[in-house]
Design an enzyme around this catalytic site. Structure first.
Site, PDB file in Angstrom:
ATOM      1  CG  HIS A   1      -0.357   0.286   2.522  1.00  0.00           C
ATOM      2  ND1 HIS A   1      -0.023  -0.697   3.424  1.00  0.00           N
ATOM      3  CD2 HIS A   1      -0.020   1.450   3.120  1.00  0.00           C
ATOM      4  CE1 HIS A   1       0.486  -0.154   4.518  1.00  0.00           C
ATOM      5  NE2 HIS A   1       0.492   1.160   4.352  1.00  0.00           N
TER       6      HIS A   1
ATOM      7  CG  ASP B   1       0.171  -4.117   2.826  1.00  0.00           C
ATOM      8  OD1 ASP B   1       0.235  -3.593   1.694  1.00  0.00           O
ATOM      9  OD2 ASP B   1       0.218  -3.446   3.877  1.00  0.00           O
TER      10      ASP B   1
ATOM     11  CG  ASN C   1       6.419   3.992  12.091  1.00  0.00           C
ATOM     12  OD1 ASN C   1       5.863   4.829  12.798  1.00  0.00           O
ATOM     13  ND2 ASN C   1       7.709   3.711  12.223  1.00  0.00           N
ATOM     14  CB  SER C   2       3.238   1.656   6.182  1.00  0.00           C
ATOM     15  OG  SER C   2       2.088   1.928   6.928  1.00  0.00           O
TER      16      SER C   2
END
Length: 471
Positions: free
Chosen positions: A109, A139, A211-212
């Site tokens: 994402h 993801d 942070n993803s």
């Protein structure tokens, strides 16, 4: 007096020091870990374009003698028609280098709408990254930059991770590069909506937007997870963070490297959890396993003779405690492998051999509920009225045999069980319902006990526990 007082103060000080020393030794020191592995954590920014539909409404009236009248008429349509405007879009996230020749892991994402992906290192070097592959179900995305001798992380194993263990995250929350936050593992094997193939690691590490895609380290400096999402009512951190286990990540990365896509095992059943009430209705001593609510046609499960109402308790030698345990296990099973599965069927253990298929890209099992025109029959014992389905409605619903439609639910047994209007009752007490007459006959013969009832609701099968009253 002063002499004794000073000795007392000294003694108390020594006691406090002795008591606090073990506590201080138990607190982790992350400094060496951060110094060694933070250079392998990268900042990821993207540039893309999005189309935004724009409509000009409520434009203030401009007098004809105004110098701006012709200007606005030139740029705005008098009928307020909409048009698509292409605007630049950007995103920010984190990632980490897994090989010195430039392979980088992040979240799908983070880069899904990117035309250009820029990877920035701690030494301020920037690289335009190539997208090797993405996997939306996990993801996980794999990137490649043209560089050598890059710093790398050390990959660990999430299977040995323990609840309560200290973990640390490095990332770029809100664009603040290489921020370090720490906490503990709150839970393992969390199943989240629309993410059934990822047994998430839950932590209380402070994770925020940016942070993803960043790494989650254990105290040995090993990456045990990929920070992916948070639960929040405000958009910011609220103590619930979720990371993709590194074991899942490694499997996905290997497949993306070798084939550019990810293949997962597929059984072909729709399942649900076994509650205490359902366990009682199926004659089980305790809630356990994954209850089969539907067997998809032409699926591996259908060919292996799985049946609705089977409770899967063991898959390939692995105990299935909850329904959430099954999808990740099946997903990582190689396609075309023959697996022994143990189910509970009408109170007895049955072994089934199934050849695992490949998970389809889309689930095309879509059903709709359309109320038929046939007359309803009322069951006062259950507090509901039902009607038959004609052939046209069966084709629309995708239900080609049996079942009755719930037309109305009163206060009583059926409502307490959770049955609603427009549910389709397919099975009661492990007996397939043929039609309204058969439904009436089966209900009249039920003894005062708890029985399972299978319904279809808005296209999804669901078992409920129905407590039958005495006649």
């Amino acid at each position: 007096m002063k002499h004794y007082l000073s000795r007392y103060i000294l003694g108390v000080g020594l006691m406090i020091g002795l008591l606090s020393a073990p506590l201080a030794q138990q607190l982790p020191d992350f400094t060496k870990l951060v110094e060694k592995y933070s250079p392998a954590v990268v900042n990821i920014s993207t540039i893309g374009k999005t189309k935004k539909s724009k409509t000009f409404k409520n434009i203030p009236e401009i007098p004809e003698d105004s110098p701006f009248h012709d200007f606005f008429r030139h740029f705005f349509d008098e009928n307020n028609e909409s048009f698509d405007e292409e605007r630049p879009s950007t995103s920010l996230g984190s990632g980490f280098i897994i090989s010195s020749d430039g392979y980088v892991v992040t979240n799908t994402h983070v880069i899904e709408k990117a035309d250009k992906i820029i990877v920035r290192l701690t030494d301020r070097r920037e690289f335009v990254a190539e997208k090797i592959g993405v996997d939306e179900r996990s993801d996980i995305a794999l990137l490649k930059v043209d560089a050598t001798n890059l710093p790398t992380v050390k990959l660990g194993s999430s299977s040995v991770l323990k609840v309560g263990e200290w973990v640390l995250a490095i990332g770029s929350p809100f664009g603040f590069d290489h921020s370090v936050t720490a906490g503990i593992v709150s839970a393992k094997g969390r199943s989240l909506p629309d993410d059934t193939y990822v047994p998430f690691i839950q932590t209380d590490v402070a994770i925020n937007p940016g942070n993803s895609g960043g790494p989650l380290f254990n105290l040995d400096g090993e990456v045990v997870g990929v920070n992916s999402l948070i639960y929040s009512r405000t958009g910011g951190f609220m103590g619930l963070s979720f990371a993709i286990p590194v074991d899942v990540m490694k499997n996905v990365v290997d497949q993306l490297k070798n084939g550019g896509k990810v293949s997962r095992g597929w059984l072909g059943v729709l399942i649900q959890d076994v509650t205490y009430e359902l366990a009682e209705s199926f004659g089980m001593e305790k809630p356990q396993g994954a209850l089969v609510a539907k067997v998809l046609p032409d699926s591996p499960a259908a060919e292996a003779n799985f049946q609705v109402g089977d409770i899967i308790i063991n898959f390939d030698g692995i105990e299935v405690e909850r329904s959430a345990d099954l999808p990740p296990i099946v997903g990582k099973t190689p396609v075309n492998s023959s697996i022994e599965t143990v189910v509970i069927r009408q109170g007895k253990r049955v072994s089934l051999n199934v050849t695992i298929g490949e998970l389809p890209s889309e689930d095309d099992v879509k059903l709709a509920v359309i109320e038929p025109k046939s007359q309803a029959t009322t069951s006062s014992r259950l507090g509901l009225s039902v009607s038959d389905l004609d052939d046209e409605k069966r084709n629309t619903l995708g239900i080609f045999d049996g079942g009755v439609l719930v037309r109305h639910v009163e206060f009583g047994v059926a409502r307490n069980a959770g049955i609603r209007k427009n549910d389709i009752i397919m099975m009661i007490d492990n007996i397939n319902i043929k039609n309204v007459a058969h439904f009436k006959e089966i209900v009249s013969q039920l003894s005062a006990t708890t029985v399972p009832v299978l319904i279809h609701r808005a296209g999804s099968p669901l078992f409920l526990a129905l407590k039958i009253p005495a006649k």
